[in-house]
Scaffold this active site. Structure first.
Site, PDB file in Angstrom:
ATOM      1  N   ASN A   1       0.826  -1.210   0.000  1.00 30.92           N
ATOM      2  CA  ASN A   1       0.000   0.000   0.000  1.00 30.92           C
ATOM      3  C   ASN A   1       0.858   1.258   0.000  1.00 30.92           C
ATOM      4  O   ASN A   1       0.584   2.224  -0.722  1.00 30.92           O
ATOM      5  CB  ASN A   1      -0.910   0.014   1.230  1.00 30.92           C
TER       6      ASN A   1
ATOM      7  N   ARG B   1     -11.015  -3.871 -14.073  1.00 32.48           N
ATOM      8  CA  ARG B   1      -9.891  -4.744 -13.724  1.00 32.48           C
ATOM      9  C   ARG B   1     -10.377  -6.187 -13.820  1.00 32.48           C
ATOM     10  O   ARG B   1     -11.474  -6.508 -13.391  1.00 32.48           O
ATOM     11  CB  ARG B   1      -9.394  -4.498 -12.294  1.00 32.48           C
TER      12      ARG B   1
ATOM     13  N   ARG C   1      -5.414   2.134 -13.045  1.00 31.17           N
ATOM     14  CA  ARG C   1      -4.030   2.260 -12.589  1.00 31.17           C
ATOM     15  C   ARG C   1      -3.425   0.921 -12.173  1.00 31.17           C
ATOM     16  O   ARG C   1      -4.009   0.172 -11.396  1.00 31.17           O
ATOM     17  CB  ARG C   1      -3.949   3.254 -11.429  1.00 31.17           C
TER      18      ARG C   1
ATOM     19  N   HIS D   1     -15.536   3.424 -14.577  1.00 31.48           N
ATOM     20  CA  HIS D   1     -15.333   2.645 -13.360  1.00 31.48           C
ATOM     21  C   HIS D   1     -16.551   1.785 -13.036  1.00 31.48           C
ATOM     22  O   HIS D   1     -16.493   0.926 -12.161  1.00 31.48           O
ATOM     23  CB  HIS D   1     -15.039   3.612 -12.201  1.00 31.48           C
TER      24      HIS D   1
ATOM     25  N   TYR E   1     -12.296  -9.563  -1.785  1.00 34.99           N
ATOM     26  CA  TYR E   1     -13.015  -8.307  -1.597  1.00 34.99           C
ATOM     27  C   TYR E   1     -14.488  -8.606  -1.331  1.00 34.99           C
ATOM     28  O   TYR E   1     -15.073  -9.493  -1.954  1.00 34.99           O
ATOM     29  CB  TYR E   1     -12.939  -7.433  -2.854  1.00 34.99           C
TER      30      TYR E   1
ATOM     31  N   ARG F   1     -14.499   2.454   4.785  1.00 37.34           N
ATOM     32  CA  ARG F   1     -13.325   1.620   5.019  1.00 37.34           C
ATOM     33  C   ARG F   1     -12.035   2.435   5.101  1.00 37.34           C
ATOM     34  O   ARG F   1     -11.213   2.235   5.976  1.00 37.34           O
ATOM     35  CB  ARG F   1     -13.176   0.593   3.886  1.00 37.34           C
TER      36      ARG F   1
ATOM     37  N   HIS G   1     -15.350  -3.575   0.113  1.00 37.60           N
ATOM     38  CA  HIS G   1     -15.337  -2.868  -1.169  1.00 37.60           C
ATOM     39  C   HIS G   1     -16.737  -2.503  -1.659  1.00 37.60           C
ATOM     40  O   HIS G   1     -16.894  -1.743  -2.602  1.00 37.60           O
ATOM     41  CB  HIS G   1     -14.627  -3.752  -2.211  1.00 37.60           C
TER      42      HIS G   1
END
Length: 730
Positions: A70, A421, A451, A481, A514, A610, A638
């Site tokens: 991270n 993704r 990204r 997204h 997730y 979160r 998530h």
């Protein structure tokens, strides 16, 4: 609403009238937390999972690794961006009133002690505990002669041929140090001329970071219970440097690791070919931009430290000293050890009852699935919408099955999907290719600007195009997204649309880690909305209205603000204002100000955030009816859920968007209202479980700190993830 706090009318008196002074207070910088510092607090909560002895030992190593990875991304993107702003002399202040340089200073002040605590805990607590369980991560100096002899041979056979020492002198400029690379800074002396030289040796990533030593064939009493014994690769290289510099005297050597700016900036309107432009930027990223951080051991000599800082253009605050190992992200490899007693109890996602009959379907390309019997589509059509909650519910047997079934169903005419993704070996991609080869119209929007997944997405985009899939790359200036898919099916005399709208990516690997939600429905209005949205994404369209969907950047902000204002109006008129919202991040200053206004009106607000939260809760007269918790545990939270009491006519939404400016203004997002009352109650129950969590929940305090909830002395721990796993099994 199940297991949530009582509505405002039961706990709040009539709200006072707002004034201009109130309006000024809503925008006061001191009422906002800084985005970057809030993220650091989130990462500390992740680190605490590694510090907490209630977490199984190897899981603690996993969290150590996650924290390090991270931070790598934080420096590559966020810190790098702030440094660019400083260089460009950007003077715009954040909503909390900080300049770019102030943020860099505050990040450094907060992060250095966190960084030190992380490494010290690993060195002094976790390494000894690993040894107690037969896992010995040794230092080279602790090895016996037999082990050193083995490593000498290993070095000569497998390491030495890969190494390339690079000298630094007038004929050899300082070498380029690649991003996230681990290196050895070596000082050697030429005995013939009595002169010192500096050289750099890169620790190769193609080799294992931790080299396992063979266990003795006949273990004696000192070796009982050995599970793994090894040593860091860089130490093996360091103790064999004479082979790289024959005839030289090794004076000193020190590992160091750097982080570079790795963000990609591509202006679509300036790129004739977006895919080619992204590919070119990826080549630049492999080398990286300017250095933004260097990690070094505390034993590094001042002379070598100064030379590295000078050559890499680093300031003292950019250097992070480490006790022990650098690059703790590599600790993730220990999760492969076959020691289940040191890990979380394995979890196998459950197949929802309504989908069990479709989980092992054999596809006949001429007849479709189930040989014309009751199929997945008739299940949705006849029995209504279905909700999935991953990883409690199997992604493979639900969402993936939905796409796979559509790919082989002869009545399906078209499949449309967005991919932000996905995994490198995605079965969904293969199903889309199958669908195209089966003669169906297949259109996929692949977001090339996701990204650190750009390269993977380029690979799949090319394969999809080669198979005849219509591939588009999104809209100029916007990231796509949203997580949506649509199946268009011919049924008797009309066409019906089946759609999936989710909160997470179409990625079977992350779906096991997730927590995400998704709904499959054949609601006509939602299907029509998705048709309009896909036409907007793939063609020329200025769609300005949707029947049901909240779509960013078109109408989502206005609709969310309207929903909050309705609760304000209810509270001001003597009713019960109530909001519960779950998301990954709350940053948007306009929505935060509106939530403050709602709190001043007496609306009861619970937020489950979160990560980053820039809202300051619990301030008298400003946000005293707002509570914020963060859930951190074995799964990464998530999902996004939005609940509004609406005077008993409750409204519940799920979707892909957080309350951040980028999600509301600069991304294509979709949030869907939940039409089915049973599903709405299920979502309320999920929220209630999280609000009652006393094991994984952290409460945000007015000063920005977080306090982890704990069961009372005689209380029972109620962790959200454990409860939801139990519910799924039932």
């Amino acid at each position: 609403m199940a297991k949530t706090k009582k509505p405002a009318s039961e706990s709040s008196s009539k709200a006072p009238k707002s004034t201009s002074a109130d309006s000024d207070r809503l925008r006061d910088p001191k009422n906002y937390f800084n985005r970057e510092l809030s993220w650091l607090e989130f990462n500390y909560r992740v680190l605490y999972e590694a510090l907490d002895d209630r977490t199984p030992l190897l899981e603690r190593l996993k969290f150590m690794a996650i924290v390090s990875m991270n931070l790598d991304e934080f420096f590559m993107v966020r810190v790098a961006g702030l440094k660019q702003q400083v260089k460009a002399e950007v003077r715009k202040l954040t909503p909390d009133g900080r300049s770019p340089q102030q943020q860099l200073n505050d990040i450094s002040d907060r992060l250095h002690p966190i960084f030190a605590e992380q490494h010290q805990h690993f060195q002094t607590i976790l390494r000894p505990q690993l040894a107690e369980h037969g896992i010995y991560l040794l230092d080279y100096i602790d090895l016996n002669q037999e082990q050193r002899t083995y490593l000498q041979t290993y070095f000569e056979d497998k390491i030495f041929p890969v190494l390339t020492p690079l000298a630094v002198d007038p004929g050899h400029p300082f070498p380029f140090i690649s991003n996230l690379s681990l290196n050895l800074a070596v000082v050697v002396k030429d005995p013939e001329i009595d002169q010192e030289h500096f050289a750099r040796v890169k620790v190769p990533k193609v080799l294992p970071r931790f080299i396992q030593l063979p266990q003795p064939d006949n273990p004696d009493s000192n070796h009982h219970g050995l599970n793994w014994v090894g040593v860091p690769l860089e130490q093996v290289i360091a103790h064999n440097l004479e082979a790289l510099f024959p005839g030289m005297n090794i004076q000193e050597y020190h590992p160091f690791r750097i982080t570079r700016n790795a963000d990609i900036a591509v202006e679509e309107d300036e790129a004739d070919d977006l895919l080619l432009a992204i590919e070119q930027e990826l080549r630049k990223r492999r080398w990286g931009g300017s250095v933004v951080r260097m990690e070094v051991p505390s034993t590094l000599s001042p002379e070598v430290r100064d030379m590295l800082m000078r050559e890499l253009s680093l300031a003292p605050e950019d250097v992070y000293e480490v006790e022990g190992l650098l690059g703790l992200g590599d600790l993730m490899s220990f999760m492969k050890l076959p020691l289940p007693e040191l890990k979380d109890i394995p979890w196998t996602p459950v197949i929802p009852a309504r989908f069990r009959q479709f989980s092992d379907v054999d596809f006949n390309l001429n007849q479709g699935s189930n040989d014309g019997e009751h199929d997945l589509f008739s299940e949705i059509r006849e029995r209504g919408d279905v909700l999935f909650h991953h990883p409690y519910h199997s992604f493979t047997a639900t969402v993936q099955q939905f796409i796979t079934t559509a790919a082989h169903d002869p009545d399906v005419l078209a499949i449309k999907m967005t991919l932000y993704r996905t995994s490198g070996d995605s079965p969904i991609i293969h199903s889309l290719i199958d669908a195209a080869e089966n003669g169906k119209q297949v259109a996929v929007l692949v977001e090339l600007k996701a990204r650190f997944d750009e390269e993977n997405n380029i690979l799949w985009a090319k394969k999809l195009e080669q198979a005849g899939v219509h591939v588009v790359y999104g809209l100029v200036g916007l990231k796509t997204h949203t997580k949506i898919s649509m199946v268009v099916r011919q049924e008797k005399h009309h066409i019906r649309r089946y759609v999936h709208i989710g909160t997470g990516n179409y990625n079977p690997k992350t779906a096991k880690l997730y927590t995400d939600l998704g709904i499959i429905t054949c609601n006509d209005e939602i299907g029509a909305d998705l048709t309009d949205l896909f036409n907007h994404l793939t063609g020329y369209s200025r769609q300005r209205s949707y029947r049901k969907l909240l779509v960013a950047p078109v109408n989502m902000r206005d609709r969310m603000e309207s929903l909050i204002r309705q609760e304000i109006d209810h509270a001001k008129n003597g009713g019960s204002g109530r909001i519960v919202a779950k998301m990954n991040a709350l940053v948007d200053p306009k929505l935060i100000a509106l939530l403050y206004e709602a709190s001043q009106a007496g609306v009861e607000i619970d937020l489950i955030v979160r990560g980053i939260c820039c809202l300051r809760p619990g301030i008298k007269g400003l946000s005293e009816t707002i509570r914020v918790i963060s859930i951190i545990g074995r799964f990464l939270e998530h999902s996004r859920i939005f609940y509004f009491y609406n005077e008993g006519q409750e409204r519940v939404f799920i979707g892909s968007a957080d309350w951040m400016p980028r999600n509301l203004n600069r991304r294509v997002e979709a949030v869907v209202p939940v039409q089915d009352p049973t599903i709405a109650k299920d979502l309320q129950e999920i929220l209630g479980i999280m609000l009652s969590d006393n094991r994984q929940a952290w409460e945000l305090q007015p000063d920005g700190s977080y306090v982890q909830r704990r069961p009372s002395d005689n209380g029972i721990a109620q962790g959200s993830h454990e409860i939801l796993m139990q519910m799924a099994m039932q």
